[in-house]
Write an enzyme that holds these catalytic residues in place. Structure first.
Site, PDB file in Angstrom:
ATOM      1  N   VAL A  89      -8.373   5.794  10.696  1.00  0.00           N
ATOM      2  CA  VAL A  89      -7.921   6.088   9.256  1.00  0.00           C
ATOM      3  C   VAL A  89      -7.300   4.798   8.714  1.00  0.00           C
ATOM      4  O   VAL A  89      -6.345   4.161   9.265  1.00  0.00           O
ATOM      5  CB  VAL A  89      -6.670   7.073   9.292  1.00  0.00           C
ATOM      6  CG1 VAL A  89      -6.205   7.326   7.739  1.00  0.00           C
ATOM      7  CG2 VAL A  89      -7.294   8.342  10.013  1.00  0.00           C
ATOM      8  N   LEU A  90      -7.974   4.130   7.867  1.00  0.00           N
ATOM      9  CA  LEU A  90      -7.858   2.738   7.395  1.00  0.00           C
ATOM     10  C   LEU A  90      -6.359   2.502   6.946  1.00  0.00           C
ATOM     11  O   LEU A  90      -5.755   3.431   6.064  1.00  0.00           O
ATOM     12  CB  LEU A  90      -8.305   2.611   6.048  1.00  0.00           C
ATOM     13  CG  LEU A  90      -8.596   0.955   5.527  1.00  0.00           C
ATOM     14  CD1 LEU A  90      -8.818   0.069   6.807  1.00  0.00           C
ATOM     15  CD2 LEU A  90      -9.302   0.845   4.389  1.00  0.00           C
ATOM     16  N   ASP A  91      -5.413   1.415   7.550  1.00  0.00           N
ATOM     17  CA  ASP A  91      -4.249   1.257   7.330  1.00  0.00           C
ATOM     18  C   ASP A  91      -3.246   2.415   7.407  1.00  0.00           C
ATOM     19  O   ASP A  91      -2.333   2.393   6.650  1.00  0.00           O
ATOM     20  CB  ASP A  91      -4.285   0.577   5.929  1.00  0.00           C
ATOM     21  CG  ASP A  91      -4.948  -0.704   5.611  1.00  0.00           C
ATOM     22  OD1 ASP A  91      -4.863  -1.505   6.408  1.00  0.00           O
ATOM     23  OD2 ASP A  91      -5.476  -1.160   4.690  1.00  0.00           O
ATOM     24  N   GLU A  92      -3.494   3.214   8.389  1.00  0.00           N
ATOM     25  CA  GLU A  92      -2.472   4.265   8.520  1.00  0.00           C
ATOM     26  C   GLU A  92      -2.141   4.432   9.987  1.00  0.00           C
ATOM     27  O   GLU A  92      -1.758   5.580  10.419  1.00  0.00           O
ATOM     28  CB  GLU A  92      -3.037   5.565   7.772  1.00  0.00           C
ATOM     29  CG  GLU A  92      -3.240   5.561   6.250  1.00  0.00           C
ATOM     30  CD  GLU A  92      -3.400   6.959   5.560  1.00  0.00           C
ATOM     31  OE1 GLU A  92      -3.111   7.972   6.555  1.00  0.00           O
ATOM     32  OE2 GLU A  92      -3.767   6.682   4.614  1.00  0.00           O
ATOM     33  N   LEU A 106       0.822  -1.175   0.105  1.00  0.00           N
ATOM     34  CA  LEU A 106       0.014  -0.110  -0.021  1.00  0.00           C
ATOM     35  C   LEU A 106       0.822   1.223  -0.002  1.00  0.00           C
ATOM     36  O   LEU A 106       1.970   1.141   0.712  1.00  0.00           O
ATOM     37  CB  LEU A 106      -1.002  -0.065   1.227  1.00  0.00           C
ATOM     38  CG  LEU A 106      -1.856  -1.087   1.270  1.00  0.00           C
ATOM     39  CD1 LEU A 106      -2.584  -1.072   2.799  1.00  0.00           C
ATOM     40  CD2 LEU A 106      -2.914  -1.069   0.459  1.00  0.00           C
TER      41      LEU A 106
END
Length: 290
Positions: free
Chosen positions: A231-234, A201
């Site tokens: 906050v998705l994947d962060e 990602l």
């Protein structure tokens, strides 16, 4: 006459604005209460001017008033303007694992736990599918299924949260759980939900990331474990690793190597959290060595 209780280990984590005297004050308070420092590590973010320290120390339960020592540590922290987190390790942390259909991370966690390599209890596995029930059954761990649809998502999540509270869960591991958790769920366990995914990602997203990476001819693949946030994947990154690939590797090789990384990186992240080696700040993690 009964024997004395054996010495135990505990951890102290301190962080806040850097200033003189923090190290000395922490050492003094531990010494005053009869504790012995086993290992100490510190770090200063010079840009943000934030000081971090983790102290592993031993103590005899027969010779210390843990409540009073904790109060004194809070007082010192307030005087110095830093936050102090003291864990006497008198209770094993309780971990729930959430899975979907991929089994490699679940196997790794339960095998490591069964081999006493993870200092925790794993009393529960949750899933949105019944596929991995046999894995949990192998280890005698309850496996609860909560099918998720768009219409039932929040209702099912509340049932999961109720069950997690019933089992007194401290940490949740998303072992390739393929659902996006709601903000309400995530905020119930801040910095206590660990997620694992590939490190492609944002270049390669979706369910066929390894295929995209193979088509692009990448030379490194990796895995990332982080705390899950709204906050998705962060969320703050805990652990990462990479491995080399080449034109000789086919998609199945990418997937096989990637799963090896995912298993190892996830375990490393969980071990760091169980050992109180993580301090989160500014959406980053300071991870002290083992």
């Amino acid at each position: 006459m009964s024997g004395r209780t054996a010495a135990r280990l505990a951890t102290l984590r301190v962080y806040g604005p850097d200033r003189k005297g923090i190290v000395a004050a922490c050492a003094e308070i531990l010494n005053r209460h009869g504790c012995g420092i086993v290992k100490s590590e510190q770090y200063t973010d010079r840009v943000a001017n934030i000081f971090f320290q983790r102290i592993l120390f031993d103590f005899s339960p027969d010779d210390i008033d843990m409540s009073l020592a904790g109060e004194h540590m809070v007082e010192i922290g307030n005087q110095l303007g830093v936050k102090a987190h003291l864990n006497w390790r008198n209770r094993r942390k309780r971990v729930a694992v959430m899975v979907s259909k991929y089994n490699h991370c679940l196997w790794e966690l339960l095998l490591r736990h069964g081999a006493n390599e993870l200092e925790c209890d794993i009393p529960l596995v949750l899933s949105n599918h019944a596929d991995l029930q046999p894995v949990a059954d192998t280890f005698g761990i309850p496996y609860k299924v909560f099918p998720i649809t768009t219409d039932t998502k929040l209702e099912q999540e509340q049932k999961e949260l109720d069950l997690l509270e019933e089992y007194k869960i401290d940490i949740i591991v998303l072992a390739r759980y393929m659902q996006v958790l709601s903000d309400g769920f995530l905020n119930t366990y801040p910095n206590n939900i660990i997620n694992i995914h590939h490190s492609f990602l944002p270049a390669f997203s979706g369910g066929r990331a390894y295929h995209q990476a193979s088509d692009r001819g990448v030379k490194l693949i990796g895995a990332t474990a982080h705390f899950a946030t709204p906050v998705l994947d962060e969320g703050p990154i805990i652990s990462q690793d990479v491995i080399s690939v080449s034109h000789r590797d086919e998609v199945n090789d990418f997937i096989r190597k990637g799963r090896i990384l995912e298993r190892n990186v996830l375990v490393q992240a969980l071990q760091a959290h169980l050992d109180d080696r993580i301090i989160v700040y500014n959406n980053k993690c300071v991870v002290f060595v083992d």
